[in-house]
Design a protein around this motif. Structure first.
Motif, mmCIF file in Angstrom:
data_model
loop_
_atom_site.group_PDB
_atom_site.id
_atom_site.type_symbol
_atom_site.label_atom_id
_atom_site.label_comp_id
_atom_site.label_asym_id
_atom_site.label_seq_id
_atom_site.Cartn_x
_atom_site.Cartn_y
_atom_site.Cartn_z
ATOM 1 N N SER A 50 42.793 46.157 51.764
ATOM 2 C CA SER A 50 42.303 46.658 50.484
ATOM 3 C C SER A 50 41.093 45.836 50.078
ATOM 4 C CB SER A 50 43.395 46.539 49.412
ATOM 5 O OG SER A 50 42.881 46.893 48.137
ATOM 6 N N LYS A 51 40.034 46.509 49.690
ATOM 7 C CA LYS A 51 38.825 45.839 49.213
ATOM 8 C C LYS A 51 38.454 46.458 47.862
ATOM 9 C CE LYS A 51 37.471 45.031 53.983
ATOM 10 N NZ LYS A 51 36.553 45.365 55.100
ATOM 11 N N PRO A 52 39.259 46.144 46.844
ATOM 12 C CA PRO A 52 39.187 46.870 45.571
ATOM 13 C C PRO A 52 38.010 46.547 44.670
ATOM 14 C CG PRO A 52 40.806 45.131 45.430
ATOM 15 C CD PRO A 52 40.341 45.150 46.849
ATOM 16 N N ILE A 53 37.177 45.553 45.044
ATOM 17 C CA ILE A 53 35.942 45.345 44.269
ATOM 18 C C ILE A 53 34.724 45.716 45.118
ATOM 19 C CG2 ILE A 53 36.962 43.571 42.791
ATOM 20 C CD1 ILE A 53 35.325 41.480 44.372
ATOM 21 N N SER A 54 34.924 46.573 46.115
ATOM 22 C CA SER A 54 33.839 46.984 47.006
ATOM 23 C C SER A 54 32.638 47.557 46.258
ATOM 24 C CB SER A 54 34.330 48.035 48.006
ATOM 25 O OG SER A 54 35.168 47.460 48.967
ATOM 26 N N PHE A 55 32.896 48.237 45.156
ATOM 27 C CA PHE A 55 31.841 48.926 44.425
ATOM 28 C C PHE A 55 31.263 48.058 43.295
ATOM 29 C CE2 PHE A 55 35.998 49.791 42.800
ATOM 30 C CZ PHE A 55 35.868 49.606 41.436
ATOM 31 N N TRP A 56 31.724 46.819 43.176
ATOM 32 C CA TRP A 56 31.168 45.906 42.172
ATOM 33 C C TRP A 56 29.825 45.367 42.656
ATOM 34 C CZ3 TRP A 56 34.419 42.487 38.552
ATOM 35 C CH2 TRP A 56 35.571 43.161 38.124
ATOM 36 N N LEU A 57 29.060 44.852 41.719
ATOM 37 C CA LEU A 57 27.820 44.150 42.016
ATOM 38 C C LEU A 57 27.978 42.699 41.561
ATOM 39 C CD1 LEU A 57 25.353 46.891 40.712
ATOM 40 C CD2 LEU A 57 26.076 46.496 43.082
ATOM 41 N N GLU A 58 27.097 41.851 42.031
ATOM 42 C CA GLU A 58 27.217 40.434 41.667
ATOM 43 C C GLU A 58 27.174 40.234 40.161
ATOM 44 O OE1 GLU A 58 25.374 36.078 42.843
ATOM 45 O OE2 GLU A 58 24.108 37.844 43.018
ATOM 46 N N GLN A 59 26.377 41.025 39.466
ATOM 47 C CA GLN A 59 26.310 40.917 38.015
ATOM 48 C C GLN A 59 27.668 41.176 37.367
ATOM 49 O OE1 GLN A 59 23.642 40.206 35.519
ATOM 50 N NE2 GLN A 59 23.203 39.085 37.404
ATOM 51 N N ASP A 60 28.445 42.081 37.942
ATOM 52 C CA ASP A 60 29.783 42.366 37.410
ATOM 53 C C ASP A 60 30.691 41.149 37.548
ATOM 54 O OD1 ASP A 60 29.120 45.136 36.942
ATOM 55 O OD2 ASP A 60 29.357 45.460 39.091
ATOM 56 N N VAL A 61 30.604 40.493 38.692
ATOM 57 C CA VAL A 61 31.439 39.311 38.938
ATOM 58 C C VAL A 61 31.109 38.214 37.932
ATOM 59 C CG1 VAL A 61 31.904 37.436 40.576
ATOM 60 C CG2 VAL A 61 31.765 39.809 41.389
ATOM 61 N N LEU A 62 29.814 37.960 37.749
ATOM 62 C CA LEU A 62 29.392 36.921 36.811
ATOM 63 C C LEU A 62 29.787 37.280 35.376
ATOM 64 C CD1 LEU A 62 25.856 36.092 38.256
ATOM 65 C CD2 LEU A 62 27.942 34.734 38.471
ATOM 66 N N GLU A 63 29.615 38.557 35.022
ATOM 67 C CA GLU A 63 29.980 38.993 33.676
ATOM 68 C C GLU A 63 31.480 38.814 33.448
ATOM 69 O OE1 GLU A 63 29.881 42.975 30.783
ATOM 70 O OE2 GLU A 63 29.013 43.069 32.796
ATOM 71 N N TYR A 64 32.290 39.146 34.434
ATOM 72 C CA TYR A 64 33.743 39.011 34.306
ATOM 73 C C TYR A 64 34.122 37.553 34.060
ATOM 74 C CZ TYR A 64 38.713 39.720 35.325
ATOM 75 O OH TYR A 64 40.081 39.774 35.242
ATOM 76 N N LEU A 65 33.591 36.665 34.871
ATOM 77 C CA LEU A 65 33.902 35.242 34.728
ATOM 78 C C LEU A 65 33.456 34.720 33.364
ATOM 79 C CD1 LEU A 65 32.790 33.985 38.268
ATOM 80 C CD2 LEU A 65 35.141 34.228 37.452
ATOM 81 N N TYR A 66 32.288 35.171 32.923
ATOM 82 C CA TYR A 66 31.703 34.702 31.663
ATOM 83 C C TYR A 66 32.468 35.262 30.457
ATOM 84 C CZ TYR A 66 28.062 33.881 28.118
ATOM 85 O OH TYR A 66 27.375 33.484 26.995
ATOM 86 N N GLU A 67 32.668 36.564 30.455
ATOM 87 C CA GLU A 67 33.258 37.221 29.292
ATOM 88 C C GLU A 67 34.738 36.887 29.127
ATOM 89 O OE1 GLU A 67 31.674 38.733 26.972
ATOM 90 O OE2 GLU A 67 29.725 38.712 27.962
ATOM 91 N N TYR A 68 35.469 36.762 30.241
ATOM 92 C CA TYR A 68 36.902 36.493 30.157
ATOM 93 C C TYR A 68 37.237 35.012 30.306
ATOM 94 C CZ TYR A 68 37.424 41.540 30.317
ATOM 95 O OH TYR A 68 37.342 42.881 30.038
ATOM 96 N N LYS A 69 36.173 34.193 30.392
ATOM 97 C CA LYS A 69 36.329 32.732 30.436
ATOM 98 C C LYS A 69 37.276 32.289 31.553
ATOM 99 C CE LYS A 69 35.308 32.084 25.508
ATOM 100 N NZ LYS A 69 34.765 33.436 25.345
ATOM 101 N N ILE A 70 37.026 32.803 32.745
ATOM 102 C CA ILE A 70 37.829 32.471 33.918
ATOM 103 C C ILE A 70 37.271 31.198 34.558
ATOM 104 C CG2 ILE A 70 38.717 33.313 36.112
ATOM 105 C CD1 ILE A 70 39.532 35.014 33.703
ATOM 106 N N PRO A 71 38.103 30.219 34.853
ATOM 107 C CA PRO A 71 37.607 29.012 35.529
ATOM 108 C C PRO A 71 37.140 29.321 36.948
ATOM 109 C CG PRO A 71 40.004 28.983 35.393
ATOM 110 C CD PRO A 71 39.548 30.141 34.561
ATOM 111 N N TYR A 72 36.112 28.617 37.393
ATOM 112 C CA TYR A 72 35.576 28.824 38.739
ATOM 113 C C TYR A 72 35.078 27.486 39.278
ATOM 114 C CZ TYR A 72 31.377 29.068 35.814
ATOM 115 O OH TYR A 72 30.403 28.796 34.884
ATOM 116 N N ALA A 73 34.734 27.437 40.549
ATOM 117 C CA ALA A 73 34.314 26.191 41.197
ATOM 118 C C ALA A 73 33.078 25.617 40.513
ATOM 119 C CB ALA A 73 34.042 26.433 42.679
ATOM 120 N N SER A 74 33.093 24.330 40.247
ATOM 121 C CA SER A 74 32.010 23.689 39.496
ATOM 122 C C SER A 74 30.684 23.675 40.243
ATOM 123 C CB SER A 74 32.413 22.251 39.150
ATOM 124 O OG SER A 74 32.638 21.487 40.323
#
Length: 359
Positions: free
Chosen positions: A259-283
């Motif tokens: 399963s590759k369920p974010i196949s249709f996402w773009l990099e901007q979507d990934v960054l927006e998700y992390l930013y908007e939902y305040k998800i921790p990520y590698a420093s």
């Protein structure tokens, strides 16, 4: 789940059959983040249902798989099942990424009140001995330019050594391959631009990813009986786009179902998700900020992948990944550039040969 006011409808948001088109991909890529989350949730739910909840997330610790793990945790919370995260410790990860891999499972466990299991694996040979990147370089050669080009060079050299002048690879490298469908020279498959690499004083191939990542993953699939969920995107390469067009997000009928369920996402979507939902990520990514045009960007590394991988570095603006590595992780850079006979990886010679500055 995120966006609780919006219902998830598998039929309305994306398709699970194998009749995808470029128009389908463009439509999905153009959706806003909220709708993309719903499509992804629906695809993950479908994957869990079809596989009796025996699934796992291939977790690299990068920003893409971090988003995927967070969304999958939401589904596991809904289904009341355990989230399994599988990490292949190739030795090619940034130290900050490995640290994030160890900490993130507890975050998901606390946030969604679910059981989370982190499995830390590593590439190994048939005798169980660990395979290192240096071992791969010694046996198969360097990963440079692209997977396609490095494979063509490797195969063309092999053909020449055997006197097989009619090989497919040699036709490609000499710009002589004719597309059987059109009867014309193939612009897509001919690689004459890189013919000079036949004379390079080093070996190159596309085998590294197979040995260090794909093979350990397939072994884990077989041994565990779990089905993988992978955080790759169609926008990342031509091959991944073609795979999506053939199978969609959930490739139930592929030789190696995944399963590759974010196949249709773009990099901007990934960054927006992390930013908007305040998800921790590698420093190592630094901070995620928004520029004057409303686009998200990282103040540190843009991609973390394999530290010493040479694919695509010839296309990067300066400072390129290796110049940045010298600034952020000087000891890793020194090992990377140290001559092979002195115990290093010998990457300086390789990169300078293809015109890539290393400092």
């Amino acid at each position: 789940m995120q966006d609780k006011d919006k219902s998830i409808n598998s039929k309305s948001f994306g398709r699970s059959d194998n009749k995808q088109t470029i128009e389908d991909l463009k439509r999905l890529q153009s959706m806003d983040l909220g709708n993309k989350i719903q499509v992804t949730q629906a695809r993950i739910m479908e994957w869990y249902n079809r596989n009796d909840k025996k699934c796992y997330v291939s977790f690299s610790g990068g920003k893409d798989s971090t988003v995927l793990a967070d969304i999958t945790a939401q589904v596991c919370s809904l289904f009341n099942c355990k989230l399994v995260l599988w990490f292949s410790d190739t030795g090619l990860e940034y130290p900050e990424v490995r640290e994030h891999v160890k900490k993130f499972p507890q975050y998901l466990k606390d946030k969604y009140n679910i059981e989370v299991e982190l499995i830390m694996d590593y590439p190994k040979d048939r005798k169980g001995k660990r395979i290192t990147f240096r071992t791969v370089l010694e046996k198969y050669g360097y990963p440079i330019i692209s997977k396609e080009v490095s494979k063509v060079i490797y195969d063309a050299r092999s053909a020449l050594s055997k006197g097989n002048i009619d090989s497919y690879a040699l036709k490609q490298i000499n710009d002589e391959y004719i597309n059987p469908k059109t009867g014309e020279l193939s612009v897509q498959y001919n690689k004459g631009k890189w013919k000079f690499l036949l004379d390079a004083p080093f070996v190159m191939s596309n085998r590294c990813c197979n040995v260090m990542k794909k093979s350990p993953a397939h072994k884990f699939d077989k041994q565990s009986g779990l089905k993988p969920i992978i955080g790759t995107m169609a926008s990342e390469s031509k091959q991944r786009k073609l795979q999506w067009l053939q199978f969609g997000c959930n490739s139930f009928d592929a030789n190696n179902p995944s399963s590759k369920p974010i196949s249709f996402w773009l990099e901007q979507d990934v960054l927006e998700y992390l930013y908007e939902y305040k998800i921790p990520y590698a420093s190592v990514y630094g901070n995620i900020e928004i520029d004057e045009n409303g686009r998200y960007y990282t103040t540190g590394c843009n991609r973390t992948g394999c530290i010493f991988c040479g694919y695509g570095c010839h296309l990067e603006k300066e400072p390129n990944r290796f110049q940045m590595l010298k600034e952020t992780h000087p000891k890793l850079w020194e090992y990377c550039m140290k001559p092979w006979n002195d115990g290093g990886l010998g990457m300086r010679e390789v990169l300078e040969y293809i015109g890539v500055k290393v400092e």
